[in-house]
Design an enzyme around this catalytic site. Structure first.
Site, PDB file in Angstrom:
ATOM      1  N   HIS A 126       7.533  -6.200 -17.877  1.00  0.00           N
ATOM      2  CA  HIS A 126       7.777  -4.782 -18.140  1.00  0.00           C
ATOM      3  C   HIS A 126       6.737  -3.959 -17.388  1.00  0.00           C
ATOM      4  CE1 HIS A 126       9.279  -1.291 -20.313  1.00  0.00           C
ATOM      5  NE2 HIS A 126       8.027  -0.900 -20.443  1.00  0.00           N
ATOM      6  N   ASP A 162      10.988  -4.000 -26.205  1.00  0.00           N
ATOM      7  CA  ASP A 162       9.679  -4.104 -25.553  1.00  0.00           C
ATOM      8  C   ASP A 162       8.549  -4.144 -26.580  1.00  0.00           C
ATOM      9  OD1 ASP A 162      11.128  -3.858 -23.181  1.00  0.00           O
ATOM     10  OD2 ASP A 162      10.849  -1.683 -23.111  1.00  0.00           O
ATOM     11  N   GLN A 654      -3.870  -1.213   3.615  1.00  0.00           N
ATOM     12  CA  GLN A 654      -3.043  -1.943   2.668  1.00  0.00           C
ATOM     13  C   GLN A 654      -1.637  -1.360   2.592  1.00  0.00           C
ATOM     14  OE1 GLN A 654      -3.933  -4.819   0.922  1.00  0.00           O
ATOM     15  NE2 GLN A 654      -1.735  -4.812   0.534  1.00  0.00           N
ATOM     16  N   GLY A 669      -9.940  -7.661  13.551  1.00  0.00           N
ATOM     17  CA  GLY A 669     -10.972  -7.538  12.524  1.00  0.00           C
ATOM     18  C   GLY A 669     -11.385  -8.900  12.010  1.00  0.00           C
ATOM     19  N   CYS A 726     -16.246  -9.274  20.090  1.00  0.00           N
ATOM     20  CA  CYS A 726     -15.511 -10.345  19.417  1.00  0.00           C
ATOM     21  C   CYS A 726     -15.647 -11.691  20.109  1.00  0.00           C
ATOM     22  CB  CYS A 726     -14.043  -9.965  19.274  1.00  0.00           C
ATOM     23  SG  CYS A 726     -13.291  -9.418  20.816  1.00  0.00           S
TER      24      CYS A 726
END
Length: 921
Positions: A126, A162, A654, A669, A726
């Protein structure tokens, strides 16, 4: 921060997953499908899937996955009739022999006879923190009520709504401009899937709690209907915002404007000043709204404002709120007598071109009536000749293909209504490096610079002295969504997607020319923001960026498929060919060590392939990317094709990973973040991913090397760009017989290095990029000392303002040490010796790493060089050189240094998909 409540996650190793259950999955949707798939991966047996019937001949995603696996699937229209269980349905369920019912999302009423039948009962997902927001619209009410936390509960089913005992709960913060979609995609969907799987295992292991729900603070809210979703505008702005976003997309919050019901979508709290615009009276509002270039501004009773981006009218037509006053029915646009005469002139031109059409009607389509590309040129030139003063382009015809639309476009152009707004930039200007640099600081979305949705900013710091350069927009999830929407529209309906590849290449060439014209300003910004030495920024950071765009501009009209001979379907014949097509909207996340160059490496290939993009620069180095955005407008890149969103990786990055409309994400990265991105991209919509991650590149120096060159290039392999590189040589292996001499000469060279102001032309070595990184380098050196490595030189922060690290040299580094295994990403040379002649031994040591980005070898023996280069397990091998990258040569790593390539023809394939077409004739 996410709080994990009620239990502690146990490690996945050992015997944690030794207990398995037989499960019935009751539910539907993509969420149900993912729960099903992940539960089976953990070894549990799904003995039956009970889902909804097919709709319009299409099976539910859960049913599709289960049928593919051979799992029994039942599609009952209902489980009860007049409140009583259907016996044959219940018996079919019982026959599968489930020990536990798992109900990830279920819209049907399931009888208690089914709920209580298994030995372990039933668990349900839920999307609220129970007992708050019981009912089917929990996510909506979380936003409507302005909750600061959202979350979900997994509970044991009982005969209430619920109300069953809690098994586990998880929660997350609600961002100011979160929507139902963003909450679901960011947290409720991915974390909910994990939690359902964990819950099943807790039950299997006998560790699942049952915590009774309290009625204190409990609430139940029903499903909202359109009739009661009207916005109360006589309340604070935040409450209005919460009401609108809580009803977005269904049923849609509405108000009355000009006597008709208008539904409001895409609300966000407005930060900063209210833009200028045209007032609009809205029923029940404390003051008129304002239609601005960004949308409709509404004011709450507290005087604060919010922004609504889209409006939908009663007939279902949806428009950007910014277009409200130009949203009328175009067929009823009032024309002056002169405009009517011109329209008839144009009708006669259409008649002349479309000779096969007897009458040119309002709905006549230019291309469906047989017009070709040469007819487009003729139409444009004839209209310009007969209706002087109106500037038309061939592209205008493609954007307005019917006669009616063409006339409306022509009249707007004639009146000056379609003129592009001049780009407005709120620069931060600084006089530095004997010039005035003008730096944009806002988000760049859909061809315009604008504040972050919530008005937030963050400081960007000059690493040379620790001072604040300026404040930069700190983007939110809503900003990412707007940028993706702009990029999607630009790809699907804008001119970029229909542009000839050669024309696209011309725009990229023009962009490269503009970068070259502004290279001193770009290099100065890059130096201030990242700490790069100006001369290096000019030659490499900016110079190679220009080369990259020119290289890929040349590829635009050379991307091609191939024909493939296949077996003929006799007596017919077949032709099979492939097409290379762009992916769509791509996301690019770049690091802070080469801000502009990494932007160029990825975005140039992306754009050459025909994609549109949303790019997030590193939070600590956003300025050169935003200056680049300004140049793209001057180059004529259509709006929406390139969007730059500064902000944090945790929020902006994100959301890019999770966004369902992004088809590819390119990331440079760290390896841990790369893994997280890959996981999110897989879970959201299986985005294509390319990753350029961490490195610990070995450099092997044999005794037969050119010593002068080995010292010079060895220094460059470590200290180039102050070690923030890098492919930096993370570990040097020097043959024993020359080891001491090599170290002596390296120390001599280090002592000659001039550490100082990166804008000073005499400086060799500038500051590290930011303070947190500086602190990590000092800690790295302290660990090396504690483990017993010999610190020959440096190892400390330079005693001066800013973030300067001494060039550092460690010797006697053994294979087990931290500094032998982990990347410093700084000016720290780590040297180990190897026995004379032990080629295979040093190769084994060099390859004993999870990274494989680059490597190098110095020797005069070509046979030895080839032998070693074949066996070094890295994406790039340098022989008697180092750091020699070129725009035409593919660049990328092996193992945990990632996959996919930047640069060269290989990079194009990262942003293309291959379609096979077979024709029978």
């Amino acid at each position: 921060m996410v709080r994990f409540a009620l239990y502690v996650l146990m490690p996945r190793g050992g015997n944690y997953y030794q207990n398995k259950l037989k499960l019935a999955l009751i539910g539907q949707s993509l969420f149900g499908q993912e729960v099903y798939t992940n539960i089976r991966k953990q070894g549990h047996k799904v003995v039956g899937v009970f889902t909804v019937p097919d709709k319009d001949g299409k099976a539910d995603p859960l049913a599709v996955a289960a049928q593919k696996d051979g799992t029994p699937v039942f599609k009952f229209p209902r489980w009860r009739v007049k409140g009583k269980p259907i016996p044959e349905v219940v018996e079919a369920y019982k026959a599968v022999g489930a020990e536990l019912n798992v109900m990830p999302f279920c819209s049907q009423f399931i009888p208690m006879e089914v709920i209580d039948h298994p030995a372990y009962g039933s668990i349900i997902y839920h999307p609220s923190i129970l007992p708050l927001h019981r009912g089917a619209s929990a996510i909506n009410w979380t936003l409507i009520q302005g909750d600061k936390k959202a979350g979900f509960s997994i509970f044991w089913a009982d005969d209430g709504l619920d109300t069953g005992p809690i098994l586990l709960q998880r929660e997350c913060p609600v961002e100011p401009n979160d929507t139902v979609d963003s909450l679901y995609n960011r947290f409720l969907f991915p974390e909910g899937i994990k939690a359902m799987v964990e819950s099943v295992q807790l039950i299997a292991d006998g560790k699942a709690p049952r915590i009774n729900q309290t009625e204190e603070g409990a609430s139940y809210e029903g499903i909202q209907k359109k009739s009661n979703a009207k916005v109360n505008l006589a309340q604070p702005a935040e409450a209005i915002h919460n009401w609108i976003r809580g009803h977005d997309k269904v049923p849609g919050a509405w108000s009355v404007i000009d006597g008709q019901t208008v539904t409001l979508y895409g609300s966000s709290i407005l930060g900063g000043s209210v833009p200028a615009g045209q007032p609009l009276d809205i029923e029940g509002a404390s003051q008129p709204g304002i239609v601005t270039k960004n949308g409709l501004v509404l004011f709450g009773s507290d005087g604060k404002a919010l922004l609504v981006r889209n409006l939908q009218f009663e007939d279902g037509k949806m428009i950007p709120a910014s277009k409200y006053f130009s949203s009328g029915d175009t067929t009823s646009m009032e024309l002056t007598d002169d405009e009517k005469k011109m329209a008839e002139e144009i009708r006669s031109i259409w008649n002349g071109i479309l000779g096969n059409i007897a009458v040119i009607e309002e709905t006549t389509d230019f291309f469906k009536s047989g017009a070709a590309s040469m007819d487009v040129v003729r139409l444009v030139e004839e209209v310009k000749q007969k209706c002087g003063g109106v500037q038309l382009q061939n592209e205008d015809v493609y954007m307005a293909t019917t006669f009616q639309d063409f006339i409306q476009m022509f009249v707007r152009r004639l009146r000056g209504e379609d003129q592009e707004e001049e780009m407005v930039i709120d620069y931060v200007a600084k006089y530095v490096n004997n010039m005035t640099v003008k730096m944009p600081w806002q988000c760049f979305i859909n061809g315009k610079f604008e504040d972050a949705e919530d008005g937030k900013t963050a400081d960007t710091i000059n690493p040379a002295d620790g001072s604040v350069i300026c404040k930069v927009a700190y983007s939110s999830v809503g900003d990412v969504d707007r940028a993706v929407a702009a990029a999607k529209e630009a790809f699907e309906v804008g001119p970029w997607g229909r542009m000839n590849p050669r024309d696209r290449g011309s725009l990229l060439y023009k962009l490269a020319d503009l970068m070259e014209e502004n290279q001193e300003e770009l290099a100065t910004i890059e130096s201030m923001d990242s700490g790069a030495v100006y001369t290096l920024a000019l030659k490499t950071h900016v110079g190679m960026s220009i080369q990259t765009f020119r290289y890929f501009a040349g590829w635009c009209d050379k991307i091609q498929g191939k024909t493939i001979p296949i077996n003929q379907a006799r007596p017919n014949r077949n032709l099979t060919f492939t097409r290379k097509e762009p992916l769509g909207v791509c996301a690019i996340v770049i690091p802070w060590n080469y801000p502009l160059m990494m932007l160029a490496w990825k975005s140039a290939a992306c754009l050459a392939a025909g994609n549109t993009l949303v790019l997030k620069p590193a939070q600590v180095t956003p300025l050169s990317a935003l200056k680049f955005a300004e140049l793209t407008v001057k180059a004529g890149i259509p709006k929406g094709v390139i969007n730059i969103i500064p902000g944090s990786g945790g929020m902006v990055g994100q959301r890019m990973s999770d966004h369902p409309d992004i088809r590819k994400l390119g990331f440079t990265g760290s390896t841990p973040i790369g893994k997280q991105i890959m996981k999110s991209c897989a879970l959201s919509n299986l985005k294509k991913v390319s990753l350029e991650l961490g490195g610990k590149s070995p450099l092997i120096i044999f005794s037969d090397c050119d010593m002068d060159k080995a010292v010079r290039m060895g220094m460059s392999s470590v200290f180039f760009n102050k070690g923030e590189n890098c492919i930096a040589a993370g570990r040097l292996f020097v043959e024993e017989s020359i080891h001491d001499e090599y170290i002596r000469r390296v120390v001599e060279e280090i002592k000659k290095m001039n550490v100082g102001d990166p804008l000073d032309r005499a400086t060799d070595h500038g500051p590290q990029n930011h303070k947190a990184h500086m602190d990590k380098l000092v800690e790295y050196c302290e660990v090396g000392l504690k483990e017993g490595a010999t610190l020959v030189y440096g190892g400390k922060q330079v005693d001066r303002p800013g973030f300067f690290m001494e060039p550092t040299l460690f010797t006697d580094v053994e294979d087990h040490m931290f500094i032998a295994k982990e990347e410093s990403f700084g000016p720290i040379m780590v040297v180990s010796k190897f026995k004379d002649g032990d080629i295979d031994g040093v190769l084994q040591r060099a390859n004993d790493t999870e990274f494989g980005l680059a490597s190098g070898v110095f020797t005069r023996d070509i046979n030895k060089a080839m032998y070693v280069s074949e066996r070094l397990d890295a994406g790039t091998v340098f022989v008697n050189t180092y750091n020699k990258t070129d725009v035409a040569s593919p660049f990328g790593g092996f193992k945990q240094s990632g996959f996919g390539k930047d640069l060269g023809e290989d990079a194009l394939n990262e942003y293309l998909k291959t379609k096979a077409v077979t024709v029978e004739y």
